[in-house]
Design an enzyme around this catalytic site. Structure first.
Site, PDB file in Angstrom:
ATOM      1  N   GLU A 403       0.968  -1.231   0.198  1.00 18.79           N
ATOM      2  CA  GLU A 403      -0.108  -0.054  -0.122  1.00 18.79           C
ATOM      3  C   GLU A 403       1.338   1.465  -0.111  1.00 18.79           C
ATOM      4  O   GLU A 403       2.170   1.572   0.501  1.00 18.79           O
ATOM      5  CB  GLU A 403      -1.169   0.246   1.327  1.00 18.79           C
ATOM      6  CG  GLU A 403      -1.713   0.666   1.003  1.00 18.79           C
ATOM      7  CD  GLU A 403      -2.404   1.496   2.849  1.00 18.79           C
ATOM      8  OE1 GLU A 403      -2.324   2.072   3.267  1.00 18.79           O
ATOM      9  OE2 GLU A 403      -3.072   0.518   3.616  1.00 18.79           O
ATOM     10  N   HIS A 488      -3.099  -5.665  11.032  1.00 25.03           N
ATOM     11  CA  HIS A 488      -4.441  -6.787   9.979  1.00 25.03           C
ATOM     12  C   HIS A 488      -4.433  -8.294  11.202  1.00 25.03           C
ATOM     13  O   HIS A 488      -3.797  -9.139   9.846  1.00 25.03           O
ATOM     14  CB  HIS A 488      -4.760  -6.992   8.932  1.00 25.03           C
ATOM     15  CG  HIS A 488      -4.046  -5.928   7.480  1.00 25.03           C
ATOM     16  ND1 HIS A 488      -3.405  -5.448   6.697  1.00 25.03           N
ATOM     17  CD2 HIS A 488      -4.375  -5.028   7.658  1.00 25.03           C
ATOM     18  CE1 HIS A 488      -3.995  -4.584   6.105  1.00 25.03           C
ATOM     19  NE2 HIS A 488      -4.215  -3.648   7.130  1.00 25.03           N
ATOM     20  N   ASN A 526      -5.716  -5.614   1.915  1.00 28.92           N
ATOM     21  CA  ASN A 526      -6.375  -5.463   3.210  1.00 28.92           C
ATOM     22  C   ASN A 526      -7.609  -6.285   3.406  1.00 28.92           C
ATOM     23  O   ASN A 526      -8.155  -6.792   2.791  1.00 28.92           O
ATOM     24  CB  ASN A 526      -6.704  -3.854   3.432  1.00 28.92           C
ATOM     25  CG  ASN A 526      -5.228  -3.241   2.895  1.00 28.92           C
ATOM     26  OD1 ASN A 526      -4.913  -3.455   1.522  1.00 28.92           O
ATOM     27  ND2 ASN A 526      -4.998  -1.699   3.575  1.00 28.92           N
TER      28      ASN A 526
END
Length: 547
Positions: A403, A488, A526
């Site tokens: 990202e 995460h 994600n």
């Protein structure tokens, strides 16, 4: 309250006046989001903390993605639902007129029961940036385990309150490695589309993005990726892009363009408070008890389950202990919360029939961070939108998706920041520590090395091509890699192992897992869209067959 760094006086529970104020605030927020209805008003005004002795048809532990999906769909099926949330409601502004604190100015609202902040990026230009704050039930939990800090959202809305909103559906050909027991056709034809619609996912206007000063950092990231031969991909988000355009035009209060992300977003982001939970409340069948923590679940003599719940105040003290009965219990406290609770309940004999898979299969989604120091001709911009829009995809060749992240400091840094998701194969296990009365995690810091190596498959090549270097001033001690954390957390009650293929816990009828603990450690992107889609799939089956 005159100073936003000082928490308000706490009370032992909710007063009538405080409850009315909270209700008024959240109705105003829902109205702004375009979701208010008469039923919403009835549900909000009728809501009150759960009382001891209550009997509940469906009790949901947690209010994040999975719990919110379950609440909405159960309510639509005619089931009365009560949700238990350890964090705050986040519906009352502080003295600064805002509900959430700014990322660059953390205060008592920022961290969960800490007396010092613990930002993921701990240093900048060689100086530590953490500071002392009052102990308070703030929005971001930096929970420390052996070898890793796990960042989690605390409050009604869970992780949706504190993430960057990147709503990524994994590529279909990679799905078999994510959830091997789930039919990809039904996920991609039915449940991913349903989740994306429910979450309010949309794509940035790329024509606007190309010239917007707030995405200069992302355009620099694109240039460097493409010059080194890596695919640069746009990804959807749950941010209201029309609102962001108005932020850029100066016609509305700034939110993403004021750097709001880690400690909540005051205006533009569609957390589940504004989507699934708003719809759930509008049914009139869903109530929520914030600042309540489930400590025990055990079979009740007359059927169903006896659930013990502590009510806490904003300094984390228990102010009341309540015992209720629930026909069905849904564990939706997140990967860490659900896993810790189940492991403790099994080990202490309250749910002894849970199987040996409980606590296993936990992973960090391969998270690792790094920064690069660009040349002065590659300025990344002093104004940076806090909502990321794109990433670098080297998953098939190097095992990493990166990202392109913002670094919204308000000054020019000439820095590119990245959060990588990698194929790191390492998995940890939660276990009960009888000596300390706590749940431990077996993660080892050295297990991050595969993630670093996979991220290096991107950034070593970019640095070589651009003649640039890694930043070593962001994570303390001259370290280049942010290998101490995860945003995460996944796994711990893995689907089709600790549960059946729809989240029913083995050994007990009426106990379900419906959150990220079902996902075995990695989603390749994600994870919250996958968590939401899986919850949509599972709750549909549960409603059809179990109710």
């Amino acid at each position: 309250m005159s100073d936003p760094s000082i928490p308000p006086n706490d009370s032992k529970g909710f007063s009538r006046r405080g409850f009315i104020a909270r209700t008024s605030s959240i109705l105003g927020a829902v109205a702004l989001a375009g979701h208010t209805t008469a039923a919403t008003a009835r549900a909000a005004t009728a809501a009150a903390p759960i009382e001891t002795g209550a009997q509940v048809s469906a009790l949901i532990i947690g209010t994040g993605y999975g719990g919110s999906v379950a609440a909405l769909r159960l309510a639509q099926a005619g089931v009365d639902v009560h949700m238990i949330e350890m964090g705050m409601a986040w519906d009352t502004p502080g003295s600064d007129g805002k509900i959430f604190a700014n990322t660059t100015k953390p205060d008592y609202r920022s961290f969960w029961l800490r007396t010092r902040t613990k930002a993921p990026i701990s240093n900048f230009l060689g100086f530590p940036i953490d500071k002392d704050v009052p102990r308070y039930t703030g929005i971001l939990d930096a929970e420390d385990f052996n070898g890793i800090t796990v960042y989690q959202g605390r409050g009604v809305g869970g992780g949706s309150l504190v993430n960057g909103g990147m709503a990524v559906t994994p590529q279909r050909e990679r799905f078999g490695a994510v959830l091997p027991s789930v039919d990809p056709t039904e996920m991609y034809d039915v449940y991913y589309p349903r989740a994306n619609a429910g979450l309010g996912v949309s794509n940035v206007d790329q024509a606007w993005w190309e010239t917007a000063p707030c995405y200069q950092y992302a355009r620099v990231g694109r240039k460097h990726a493409q010059r080194s031969g890596f695919p640069f991909v746009f990804v959807p988000n749950v941010y209201d892009w029309d609102y962001m355009k108005k932020e850029a035009a100066g016609t509305v209060p700034k939110s993403s363009l004021d750097g709001e992300v880690l400690y909540g977003n005051n205006y533009g982001k569609k957390s589940v408070q504004k989507t699934y939970l708003a719809q759930a409340k509008a049914t009139g069948r869903v109530t929520i008890s914030p600042l309540h923590k489930v400590t025990s679940v055990a079979p009740a003599a007359g059927g169903g389950y006896t659930v013990v719940i502590d009510q806490i105040n904003t300094t984390g003290d228990t102010t009341a202990t309540k015992t209720v009965t629930a026909d069905r219990v849904f564990f939706a406290a997140g990967s860490v919360g659900t896993s810790k609770l189940l492991v403790r309940l099994k080990a202490t004999g309250l749910l002894p029939n849970l199987n040996g898979e409980v606590g296993k299969g936990w992973g960090d989604n391969g998270n690792v961070m790094c920064g690069r120091a660009n040349h002065m001709w590659d300025a990344t911009g002093k104004l940076q939108a806090s909502m990321p829009t794109a990433g670098i995809d080297n998953w098939d060749a190097g095992g990493a998706f990166a990202e392109v992240a913002p670094l919204p400091t308000g000054i020019e840094t000439y820095a590119s920041l990245y959060l990588s998701i990698t194929k790191n194969p390492n998995r940890a296990e939660f276990s009960w520590n009888a000596a300390t009365g706590t749940v431990d995690l077996s993660w080892q810091r050295a297990w991050k090395q595969p993630a670093i190596d996979m991220a290096k498959s991107i950034f070593d090549k970019i640095n070589s091509k651009e003649g640039t270097i890694y930043r070593s001033d962001l994570f303390g001690g001259g370290r280049v890699w942010g290998d101490h954390l995860t945003y995460h957390p996944l796994g711990g009650a893995v689907l089709n192992k600790a549960t059946d293929n729809y989240g029913r816990l083995h050994g007990y009828s009426g106990l379900y897992v419906i959150d990220g603990s079902l996902v075995p450690g990695n989603t390749s992107v994600n994870p919250f869209v996958t968590i939401t889609a899986l919850a949509e799939r599972n709750i549909e089956k549960i409603i059809a067959t179990d109710l």
